[in-house]
Design a protein around this motif. Sequence first.
Motif, PDB file in Angstrom:
ATOM      1  N   TRP A  59     -51.926 -17.241 -98.961  1.00 26.57           N
ATOM      2  CA  TRP A  59     -52.986 -16.430 -98.909  1.00 26.57           C
ATOM      3  C   TRP A  59     -53.039 -15.325 -99.958  1.00 26.57           C
ATOM      4  CZ3 TRP A  59     -58.084 -15.879 -98.571  1.00 26.57           C
ATOM      5  CH2 TRP A  59     -58.654 -14.525 -98.294  1.00 26.57           C
ATOM      6  N   GLY A  99     -49.162 -16.830 -94.730  1.00 23.19           N
ATOM      7  CA  GLY A  99     -49.996 -15.566 -94.990  1.00 23.19           C
ATOM      8  C   GLY A  99     -49.764 -14.985 -96.202  1.00 23.19           C
ATOM      9  N   THR A 158     -55.856  -8.834 -94.690  1.00 21.92           N
ATOM     10  CA  THR A 158     -56.853 -10.031 -94.586  1.00 21.92           C
ATOM     11  C   THR A 158     -58.198  -9.551 -95.251  1.00 21.92           C
ATOM     12  OG1 THR A 158     -55.823 -11.009 -92.794  1.00 21.92           O
ATOM     13  CG2 THR A 158     -58.166 -11.397 -93.086  1.00 21.92           C
ATOM     14  N   TYR A 187     -54.922 -19.378 -95.825  1.00 20.07           N
ATOM     15  CA  TYR A 187     -55.645 -18.645 -94.940  1.00 20.07           C
ATOM     16  C   TYR A 187     -56.126 -19.176 -93.733  1.00 20.07           C
ATOM     17  CZ  TYR A 187     -59.200 -15.348 -92.915  1.00 20.07           C
ATOM     18  OH  TYR A 187     -60.036 -14.615 -92.066  1.00 20.07           O
TER      19      TYR A 187
END
Lengths: 407, 711
Positions: free
Chosen positions: B352, B348, B214, B316
């Motif tokens: 993401w 994710g 992240t 996200y």
Amino acid sequence: MFKKYSSISYWVKTLVVVISIGFSSNDAFAAGPPKASELSNPLAQVLLVIIVGLLLAIGLLANVILGAAQVYLQRFKDERKKSNAAKTVAVLLLCFTSTALFAAEVPAAATTAADAAAGADSIAGLSMSSFYAMISIIGLELLILLVLLYNLKKLLAKEAAVVSATEAPEAIAKPSSFFQWWDNFNSFRPIHEESTIDLGHNYDGIRELDNRLPPWWLYGFYLTIIFAGIYLYRYHVAKSAPLSKEELAISLEQAAADKEEYLKKSANKVDENTVTYLSGAADLDAGKKVFSTICAACHLPDGGGSVGPNLTDKYWIHGGGIKDIFKTLKYGWPEKGMKSWKDDYSPVQLAQIASYVKSLGGTKPAKPKDPQGTIWEEKAGGAASDSTKAVKDSTKATVEKKVVAIK
Amino acid sequence: MQVEKFYYDNRIVKQFAFATVLWGVVGMLAGLLIAVQIYLPAANFGLPFTTFGRVRPVHTNAVIFAFVGNGMFMGVYYSLQRLCKARMFSDALSKIHFWGWQLIIVLAAVTLLSGYTSGKEYAELEWPIDILIALIWIVFGINMFGTIIKRRESHLYVAIWFFIATWITVTMLHVVNSFELPFSWLKSYSFYAGVQDALVQWWYGHNAVAFFLTTPYLGIMYYFLPKAANRPVYSYRLSIIHFWALIFLYIWAGPHHLLYTALPDWAQSLGTVFSIMLIAPSWGGMLNGLFTLRGAWDKVREDPILKFMVVAITCYGMSTFEGPMLSLKSVNAITHFTDWTIAHVHIGALGWNGFLTFGILYWIIPKIFNTPLYSKKLATTHFWIGTIGIILYAIPMYWAGFTQALMWKQFTEEGTLKFQFLETVTHIIPMYVTRSVGGLIYLSGVFIMVYNLVKTVKSGSLIADEAAEAPALTKAETHGKQYWHRWIEARPIQMLLFSLILVAIGGALEMVPTFLIKSNIPTIASVKPYTPLELQGRDIYIREGCYLCHSQMVRPFRDEVARYGEYSKAGEFVYDHPFQWGSKRTGPDLARIGGKYPDSWHFNHMLEPQSMSPGSIMPSYTWLFDNKIDTAITPAKIRAMQTLGVPYPAGYDKVANADLMQQANLIRINLKIEKLITPANAEIVALIAYLQRVGTDIKSAPKPTTAAAVN
């Protein structure tokens, strides 16, 4: 830089005061009747959350109105220098008074809520007075919200009038109401005003704007923090919400009660003392179905035994009567590798499986396992002889079936 | 002012970019293989190194550390140089970093497939590789800080704040979680046991997601999104608030992976509330990304790169909202241990990390090869195929997870469990099939990208050293009133220290009490250390990755207590180095497996699972019947356990093997009675010994007699 926020921070402070009053009521009013427990009442907490939520909404709306009023005031100054100023001031004053009013009243009301003494009657475990106090706070908050909305509408109407009067040609290109709402919702600045909030930073050509935090984001953040406080308070201070193990106890209790209730009404009340051999084809078929999918893994489909013992011979480790087999199925012999099946199958199903197992007696499996246990004979006595007879009958039936099949 | 000329190093960016693509394909192929194995046990090929339990860690490690890891380095090496207006600190360190990281990946793949694993999810690599990771990570740190120190830009851009926080936090996580005691060249035992090991592991596991998947990606988003959209970043103050709030709050949330387990309740509650508070800081990043595109949405319609980025940021936002929801106990009770979690992490990973990486690759490769992208149309095709792949992957998994959880919990009116575990598995197999199709579609999109990038590279030539110029850094002058945060932006070392302090608080406040306060883990007198044979069996259990499909944690729910037995207690795991609670139940829980079936059942089941559970999707473990237990290492294992505080009598290591053979012979005889022939020193014997022991200690605890209660 955070000038615009001065009013917001003011609301936040008010909020904190209200909340701290709510939370501290345990100690603050400890001398009074036992209303420490009132806060741990789920209804009270729900109401409190609604109160706080509305408070936030009021704060947000008041902020919007103040902003709108300021813009409006500015325009008045620009365009009509002197006239009508008094009216604007009046509007502004109204806004201020209503917000101030609210600020003054809510803590007071919250105090009354906490202060409310034990009423004789209660609503969902919450005393009457507390309940009505909290409800009236919510009512009051809704009223304030309505007043604010009315003000806002009035202001916007004026603005719209001004816009349509002065900038009529441009009004055609106005974005849809959704986008307008969206822009307001996020406190967007119009794109063409971007240069006014450019911070002048330049990182490899990347510039940065100084947009305000989207209000819903900021208030959402506050809400989650409040949630965290209430959560920890409920589970670990007031202990009004069940922790994992208490949850288990509650659900087991409930399940036991439900089961008892069900058994009272149904004919499913079979246990190892009352079970009898079920010779009906439907019962045996039901038993066979389970046997061939589940039991067959260890006892083989024909009952000849592999991991588990042979079920067709006369030798039994834990007894071969219908009651013994039922008991073996129900409680299992965990130390010998036979698990308990009472949580998997109902008593009637267990009786069906036991009957099917019993019906296998005397059949000839393809690969019989060596005998285990001792020779078991049906004991004399009414019930036992009945079941023996039943066994014979069923054996006969199976044999007959086989004969038919061969023919 | 003197203008200095210098050159950006694009060669290292190219290397990391190529590695990203290569390992992405490898990781996704491994993922596809295990997705098929779930419904087609034959796809395990009957070989140890192609069996699910060993391939799954290869998939997760390859995607996280090889694909996203290289992607992160690609983004950092490209953006850091330009944001600092300086070439990387040292070309040599860049090279060491690159080749060292690739070496780690290769070593990881080889050791994991050979069965060398620490048994802790996402930290499976064994101690020599752990040390190598630490060294290479430090090389990266020196190179990054060297560049920052010699920068020609007075202040640090928000992307660099995220890089700094990433570096320091990953360092801390890796060091703390990798504490292990080696007993051979490639094997070690976790320093922590049971509940403590679980807490440390999920503190690490959760924050690997936070600080490896992240924060660095937020950092590179902050560079590449404004660049690709040619728009200013929406809000500087949002950057500030969401950055500090994010790194402070994230670190606390680890225990939400352990809700309803034997972890103390207070730690579970902290996990929940900090997860909820994380929503806004996480969304701050999404808002700053999406709002930056304000006024550029017409470009999104045209540009595949922006399309990838928009979907990445949306994914996200979705998974950072879903995560906190999954941390609520009532939701977690349904979703945990099911495929819901798998769907969540793939939103994710595929959305993401995957899509942001693709967007950046499409942006960087033409830039450094000084040529337009070979085909914009193919990139757009890749975008749509990838999106369909994600949808086809996620929806069946959500559906499967939800369905299976409800089936597990269903009781009949008579109060018995409605479904056998296996029934709940066979019921969702169509969903597993659809998921693998979704994965295949996503992967085919990646192949289109590979083709497109190869064509682009061929039509251009690498600008290995890109010329740039900037004035030398003079003492930062402040004109008038400055934003308060500007102070720390000009001070990288202070920023590093502040970040470290912030991220250390949460972990310390959760772990220290669990380690020091005895009441958190009430001991159970009847819980004894494993016998040498059981210990050997446990190591086989870990080696084969059983924990990837089988949990060892009965949660205090009515259905689990009915299905598996008494719920798990903290005191039962005090000798478990490492803990094996697991995070997914593709197969049933094994916490109470001991004594449930006879030895012969396990013997047949490991040889051919379908013979004992018709329809089972478990692979066969035939090699356990041929392999011999490595008794030479028993004394070293016993000594390592003694060092870790397991109370074997002094000098027990010398007699351990005698005990081992005695117990093994008993099992051999037991099996022989059932006509199953095996040598006593076959690995299967050790595994059976372990399985028959799991969860049984508590049963021999003296129970308070009811008579006493009556009296």
